[in-house]
Design an enzyme around this catalytic site. Structure first.
Site, PDB file in Angstrom:
ATOM      1  N   ASN A  11      14.843   7.554 -10.321  1.00 50.56           N
ATOM      2  CA  ASN A  11      15.689   8.724 -10.141  1.00 50.56           C
ATOM      3  C   ASN A  11      17.040   8.492 -10.799  1.00 50.56           C
ATOM      4  OD1 ASN A  11      14.531  10.810  -8.108  1.00 50.56           O
ATOM      5  ND2 ASN A  11      13.957   8.821  -7.262  1.00 50.56           N
ATOM      6  N   HIS A  57      14.964  12.394 -13.667  1.00 51.77           N
ATOM      7  CA  HIS A  57      14.763  10.946 -13.674  1.00 51.77           C
ATOM      8  C   HIS A  57      15.359  10.409 -14.974  1.00 51.77           C
ATOM      9  CE1 HIS A  57      11.781  10.363 -10.222  1.00 51.77           C
ATOM     10  NE2 HIS A  57      12.254  11.583 -10.115  1.00 51.77           N
ATOM     11  N   CYS A 100      10.035   1.922 -11.473  1.00 54.31           N
ATOM     12  CA  CYS A 100      10.323   0.629 -12.100  1.00 54.31           C
ATOM     13  C   CYS A 100      10.892   0.921 -13.477  1.00 54.31           C
ATOM     14  CB  CYS A 100       9.052  -0.196 -12.236  1.00 54.31           C
ATOM     15  SG  CYS A 100       9.264  -1.582 -13.357  1.00 54.31           S
ATOM     16  N   HIS A 108      15.948  18.153 -10.756  1.00 50.42           N
ATOM     17  CA  HIS A 108      15.608  16.819 -10.240  1.00 50.42           C
ATOM     18  C   HIS A 108      15.275  15.945 -11.452  1.00 50.42           C
ATOM     19  CE1 HIS A 108      13.495  14.238  -7.084  1.00 50.42           C
ATOM     20  NE2 HIS A 108      12.926  13.784  -8.190  1.00 50.42           N
ATOM     21  N   ARG A 133      13.686   8.900   0.349  1.00 49.21           N
ATOM     22  CA  ARG A 133      12.308   9.397   0.305  1.00 49.21           C
ATOM     23  C   ARG A 133      11.731   9.170  -1.096  1.00 49.21           C
ATOM     24  NH1 ARG A 133       9.018  12.595  -2.595  1.00 49.21           N
ATOM     25  NH2 ARG A 133      10.778  14.026  -2.889  1.00 49.21           N
ATOM     26  N   ASP A 134      12.145   9.977  -2.045  1.00 46.36           N
ATOM     27  CA  ASP A 134      11.569   9.837  -3.392  1.00 46.36           C
ATOM     28  C   ASP A 134      11.883   8.456  -3.964  1.00 46.36           C
ATOM     29  OD1 ASP A 134      10.142  10.768  -5.621  1.00 46.36           O
ATOM     30  OD2 ASP A 134      11.985  11.307  -6.661  1.00 46.36           O
TER      31      ASP A 134
END
Lengths: 297, 297
Positions: free
Chosen positions: A248, A208, A239, A206, A14-15
């Site tokens: 992620n 990144h 990207c 969460h 999803r993400d």
């Protein structure tokens, strides 16, 4: 649940995929979902019930849901932006519905075209409807440390948004360093502002990996008692070359950390690494997971 | 030195380039050395006085030394494997001479064709000669957590080798996770075994990022009071695609961490990021530094 058990929420389908240029068919996405189950994942995002006009990569999430094999211990999780998305999601067996807002007013305006407060009021019937149907609700709060438009975000602002979502009846909050700018000290400051009110059980982190700090930030979360982390197989999404782009943290790198730190996840690292390499092949992209590359070289 | 000051030892032009396929001329290496000085680095490896038969990438280190501009506060550091290397190095203005051994018997046998004990005895005249000439001596200990041949290395073994080098008169020990397999708990266990005997002032941590754990490991080192870290601009060295390959942690990613954690280095991150991008262009390689890519996108 023992203190040394960590739950990963696999967000790659999803993400991750919503930010990849190459579109992927629902059949392929379902196949990857099943492979993630086979690798031992217990919580997997299957897609998003947003308008395909806005996020074409997530078209056919209902088809993904109809194609997956889902043992009893596995939950499928989907993003629902509004009442219409909820109605579609409730036609599926997804156990968790996720709503999303940001800790930054500017980011919310640009991303979902409303204020934080408006976004929360918009979620009220979604959260109520999901809970009435016996589903759990996850609330994503993005930009918890930095925002591409506002710069640094105050932890107190994140605590405020978190509390508003919990007041609505959201079961779990995922704190997102959406642009990957955090360092461990900033994660500690963030959690200092939130954990006293919420405890750790309902919080997920969460991260990144835009600046290469995600594994250090997850280590900080572990030190503070966080036991739920979001990650994406092969670091899907974003990207890695663009400033502020997302990427992620790779599930492979997180699993390698957790094994060393003495935590159990039930997920097989080598299986995930091989799946990640295979996904990168299909997408014709480089594999940003260092552990994934080392294990599949 | 204030507790919030960190010293970086920039190893890209030695530990980095000696593992890159593309050979680089002494003139270019000197130009990069000067650019690192301009970015604020104070300790920079300039090369190695090993036989060009074994490490052709380091040929012409004497020429590099003759071409660099070196302000008084900057030290140039060179690797010297033996008496012959020392004699050549003493013809230059290099302030620091480095000797290297491993905490793994098998790695030493394969890498320098002698036992740990033999390597240390071989260093005795080198260390004595360097110190008699007023130079400082750095001792590299590699494979401090894992070895490609032996697997896990016991911290007590690393402590033993460290002590042997200190007994010889070595001024500083660089603890190298040569194959990048460590996680924070393993760094803590390593330092538990060493710091009680040595203190922190003479210890450096040398992390590779093969499994994406280097920034978390450096964070662990900072927590334990380590204030000297080795890193390479643009993560020079090794091949990030091969298992057990090395890949130094990128200076850019370390600087981004240190800024967030409240440490001063005197090094300008943006300047290093631009130099790293330029070096990658010259070498026609991908830039493995996530911070570098984000800042130069």
């Amino acid at each position: 649940m023992a203190d040394n058990t960590v739950t990963l929420v696999e967000v790659g389908l999803r993400d991750g995929l919503q930010n990849e240029k190459t579109p992927v068919s629902p059949g392929q996405r379902a196949e990857w979902f099943n492979a993630l189950v086979a690798a031992g994942h217990r919580r997997i995002e299957a897609g998003s019930f947003v308008s395909p006009k806005w996020v074409p990569q997530m078209a056919g999430t209902d088809e993904v849901m109809s194609l997956i094999r889902k043992p009893a211990q596995v939950t499928a999780e989907v993003l629902v932006p509004n009442q219409k998305g909820l109605e579609a999601a409730l036609q599926t067996s997804a156990e968790v519905m996720a709503v999303f807002t940001a800790a930054s007013e500017s980011f919310n305006r640009k991303n979902i075209n409303c204020s934080i407060e408006e976004s929360i009021e918009r979620f009220r019937p979604v959260v109520e409807g999901a809970r009435a149907a016996g589903r759990r609700v996850r609330g994503y709060v993005s930009c918890v440390v930095g925002c591409p438009y506002e710069g640094r975000i105050q932890p107190s602002q994140v605590a405020h948004v978190t509390q508003r979502l919990l007041d609505l009846g959201v079961d779990e909050i995922s704190l997102g360093d959406t642009i990957g700018v955090a360092r461990p000290r900033e994660i500690h400051a963030l959690l200092d502002a939130i954990i006293p009110d919420t405890g750790t059980d309902i919080l997920a982190l969460h991260c990144h990996d835009t600046y290469g700090q995600a594994i250090a930030n997850i280590t900080a979360g572990l030190e503070r008692g966080i036991r739920i982390f979001d990650s994406a197989v092969a670091g899907l999404g974003g990207c890695p070359y663009a400033r502020g782009a997302t990427g992620n943290v790779a599930t492979e790198d997180v699993l390698y950390l957790l094994e060393g730190e003495g935590f159990e996840t039930g997920v097989n690292l080598q299986h995930v690494a091989e799946l990640g390499a295979s996904i990168c092949n299909v997408l014709a992209r480089d594999n940003p997971s260092r552990t994934g590359k080392a294990l599949t070289a």
